[in-house]
Every structure is written in C-alpha cells, then in structure tokens.
Scaffold this motif. Sequence first.
Motif, PDB file in Angstrom:
ATOM      1  N   ALA A  69      12.726  -9.088 -19.899  1.00  0.00           N
ATOM      2  CA  ALA A  69      12.892 -10.340 -19.150  1.00  0.00           C
ATOM      3  C   ALA A  69      14.378 -10.687 -19.162  1.00  0.00           C
ATOM      4  O   ALA A  69      15.152 -10.104 -19.924  1.00  0.00           O
ATOM      5  CB  ALA A  69      12.062 -11.450 -19.793  1.00  0.00           C
ATOM      6  N   PRO A  70      14.779 -11.642 -18.344  1.00  0.00           N
ATOM      7  CA  PRO A  70      16.189 -12.051 -18.358  1.00  0.00           C
ATOM      8  C   PRO A  70      16.581 -12.637 -19.718  1.00  0.00           C
ATOM      9  O   PRO A  70      15.736 -13.184 -20.437  1.00  0.00           O
ATOM     10  CB  PRO A  70      16.274 -13.132 -17.279  1.00  0.00           C
ATOM     11  N   GLU A  71      17.859 -12.539 -20.035  1.00  0.00           N
ATOM     12  CA  GLU A  71      18.384 -13.217 -21.215  1.00  0.00           C
ATOM     13  C   GLU A  71      18.435 -14.714 -20.920  1.00  0.00           C
ATOM     14  O   GLU A  71      18.566 -15.115 -19.761  1.00  0.00           O
ATOM     15  CB  GLU A  71      19.797 -12.729 -21.527  1.00  0.00           C
ATOM     16  N   PRO A  72      18.365 -15.554 -21.948  1.00  0.00           N
ATOM     17  CA  PRO A  72      18.442 -17.002 -21.704  1.00  0.00           C
ATOM     18  C   PRO A  72      19.682 -17.408 -20.905  1.00  0.00           C
ATOM     19  O   PRO A  72      19.584 -18.266 -20.024  1.00  0.00           O
ATOM     20  CB  PRO A  72      18.462 -17.601 -23.121  1.00  0.00           C
ATOM     21  N   TYR A  73      20.808 -16.789 -21.173  1.00  0.00           N
ATOM     22  CA  TYR A  73      22.023 -17.165 -20.450  1.00  0.00           C
ATOM     23  C   TYR A  73      21.929 -16.808 -18.967  1.00  0.00           C
ATOM     24  O   TYR A  73      22.479 -17.500 -18.121  1.00  0.00           O
ATOM     25  CB  TYR A  73      23.253 -16.523 -21.095  1.00  0.00           C
ATOM     26  N   LYS A 116      18.191  -4.024 -24.687  1.00  0.00           N
ATOM     27  CA  LYS A 116      17.948  -3.039 -25.743  1.00  0.00           C
ATOM     28  C   LYS A 116      19.151  -2.906 -26.667  1.00  0.00           C
ATOM     29  O   LYS A 116      18.992  -2.715 -27.868  1.00  0.00           O
ATOM     30  CB  LYS A 116      17.564  -1.696 -25.126  1.00  0.00           C
ATOM     31  N   SER A 117      20.347  -3.050 -26.111  1.00  0.00           N
ATOM     32  CA  SER A 117      21.567  -2.944 -26.930  1.00  0.00           C
ATOM     33  C   SER A 117      21.669  -4.066 -27.960  1.00  0.00           C
ATOM     34  O   SER A 117      22.414  -3.967 -28.925  1.00  0.00           O
ATOM     35  CB  SER A 117      22.809  -2.956 -26.033  1.00  0.00           C
ATOM     36  N   GLU A 118      20.887  -5.144 -27.775  1.00  0.00           N
ATOM     37  CA  GLU A 118      20.884  -6.277 -28.710  1.00  0.00           C
ATOM     38  C   GLU A 118      19.597  -6.315 -29.534  1.00  0.00           C
ATOM     39  O   GLU A 118      19.299  -7.324 -30.173  1.00  0.00           O
ATOM     40  CB  GLU A 118      21.025  -7.598 -27.937  1.00  0.00           C
ATOM     41  N   GLY A 119      18.799  -5.240 -29.464  1.00  0.00           N
ATOM     42  CA  GLY A 119      17.572  -5.171 -30.246  1.00  0.00           C
ATOM     43  C   GLY A 119      16.331  -5.664 -29.529  1.00  0.00           C
ATOM     44  O   GLY A 119      15.252  -5.732 -30.113  1.00  0.00           O
ATOM     45  N   GLY A 120      16.475  -6.029 -28.262  1.00  0.00           N
ATOM     46  CA  GLY A 120      15.327  -6.486 -27.491  1.00  0.00           C
ATOM     47  C   GLY A 120      14.679  -5.346 -26.728  1.00  0.00           C
ATOM     48  O   GLY A 120      15.055  -4.173 -26.865  1.00  0.00           O
ATOM     49  N   ASP A 121      13.717  -5.684 -25.900  1.00  0.00           N
ATOM     50  CA  ASP A 121      13.021  -4.697 -25.073  1.00  0.00           C
ATOM     51  C   ASP A 121      13.509  -4.710 -23.632  1.00  0.00           C
ATOM     52  O   ASP A 121      13.027  -3.933 -22.812  1.00  0.00           O
ATOM     53  CB  ASP A 121      11.516  -4.949 -25.088  1.00  0.00           C
ATOM     54  N   ASP A 122      14.407  -5.640 -23.294  1.00  0.00           N
ATOM     55  CA  ASP A 122      14.914  -5.773 -21.923  1.00  0.00           C
ATOM     56  C   ASP A 122      13.760  -6.023 -20.947  1.00  0.00           C
ATOM     57  O   ASP A 122      13.751  -5.537 -19.831  1.00  0.00           O
ATOM     58  CB  ASP A 122      15.713  -4.530 -21.527  1.00  0.00           C
ATOM     59  N   GLY A 169       9.410  -9.640 -31.341  1.00  0.00           N
ATOM     60  CA  GLY A 169      10.668  -8.981 -31.005  1.00  0.00           C
ATOM     61  C   GLY A 169      11.757 -10.024 -30.790  1.00  0.00           C
ATOM     62  O   GLY A 169      11.831 -11.028 -31.505  1.00  0.00           O
ATOM     63  N   LYS A 170      12.567  -9.817 -29.806  1.00  0.00           N
ATOM     64  CA  LYS A 170      13.640 -10.761 -29.462  1.00  0.00           C
ATOM     65  C   LYS A 170      13.227 -11.673 -28.305  1.00  0.00           C
ATOM     66  O   LYS A 170      14.042 -12.358 -27.724  1.00  0.00           O
ATOM     67  CB  LYS A 170      14.920 -10.008 -29.082  1.00  0.00           C
ATOM     68  N   ARG A 171      11.926 -11.662 -27.985  1.00  0.00           N
ATOM     69  CA  ARG A 171      11.439 -12.486 -26.878  1.00  0.00           C
ATOM     70  C   ARG A 171      11.279 -13.935 -27.315  1.00  0.00           C
ATOM     71  O   ARG A 171      10.848 -14.212 -28.432  1.00  0.00           O
ATOM     72  CB  ARG A 171      10.112 -11.942 -26.355  1.00  0.00           C
ATOM     73  N   VAL A 172      11.631 -14.844 -26.424  1.00  0.00           N
ATOM     74  CA  VAL A 172      11.448 -16.275 -26.625  1.00  0.00           C
ATOM     75  C   VAL A 172      10.944 -16.828 -25.290  1.00  0.00           C
ATOM     76  O   VAL A 172      11.476 -16.487 -24.242  1.00  0.00           O
ATOM     77  CB  VAL A 172      12.773 -16.972 -27.035  1.00  0.00           C
ATOM     78  N   THR A 173       9.901 -17.646 -25.353  1.00  0.00           N
ATOM     79  CA  THR A 173       9.347 -18.223 -24.126  1.00  0.00           C
ATOM     80  C   THR A 173       9.411 -19.746 -24.190  1.00  0.00           C
ATOM     81  O   THR A 173       9.429 -20.339 -25.267  1.00  0.00           O
ATOM     82  CB  THR A 173       7.881 -17.798 -23.905  1.00  0.00           C
TER      83      THR A 173
END
Length: 132
Positions: free
Chosen positions: A36-40, A28-34, A10-14
């Motif tokens: 975890a926190p966003e990197p920013y 979710k509005s950016e295509g993720g699953d919401d 998905g849009k997850r990055v670890t």
Amino acid sequence: MEMEIHFPGGKRVTSTYKGFTVETDQPKSEGGDDSAPEPYDLFLASIGTCAGVYIVYFCESRKIPIDDISMTLHFERNETSHLMEKIAIDVKLPADFPPKYKKAVIRAAQMCTVKRNLVQPPEILVTANGET
C-alpha cells in the motif's frame, strides 16, 4: 470526531474513519511488504486531491466541463530533514478553458483545506492511554 488507527501486522498501519479504511505500508527496503502507499504518499495525495476538489466545485458552479482538466504535483524534499521544501501544483487546463477564469481556478485550488492547515498548523498532542 475520531479516527481509529490499527496495526494489522508487519509495517502496515490502517486508519478507519467515516466507514472507510485507508491502508498504508512501508516499502520492502524499509521492512514492509510494499502492499500500500506509505503514509507520506497519502499526505501528498491529500494535497493534490483537495486542490482538485476545489477546482471541481469552481468549474461545476460555472458549468465548465472538467473532463480535460488534470493536475501534476512536483515536490522537492530536503535530503537531510526528509521534509518537503517545495510542493508545486501545475493545473493543466484544456485549450478551450475560458481565459477569464484561469487565475480564478488557480485561486480556487489554493483554497484547499489541507494546504491551509499547513499554513496554520493544528496543535498535535500525543498521549498514551490519555496521559502524556
């Protein structure tokens, strides 16, 4: 030093560093699953928690209790560039905090290494398989 970055789906990055894994995701509005926190968000949190650690060290060295100390980050983002224009840290001190240390505790928070890296940013190089 080295930090590993992985893409679990998905849009997850670890990131994995010093035995810890930090997870990020997009809303979710950016295509993720919401999930975890966003990197920013972690960038902003690193500023606040770094300043907080400096306050902890300052208070511990003077045997000042930290139980009733807290901080709030206020930030203003430029709507066009999406970059932060102002980040303000408000340190909330209890009524019994020694007045003679108020300015010093603010200076301690300003010593945050994350903040100092923003003032004197590192060079950031991006390569693919070691090549530009």
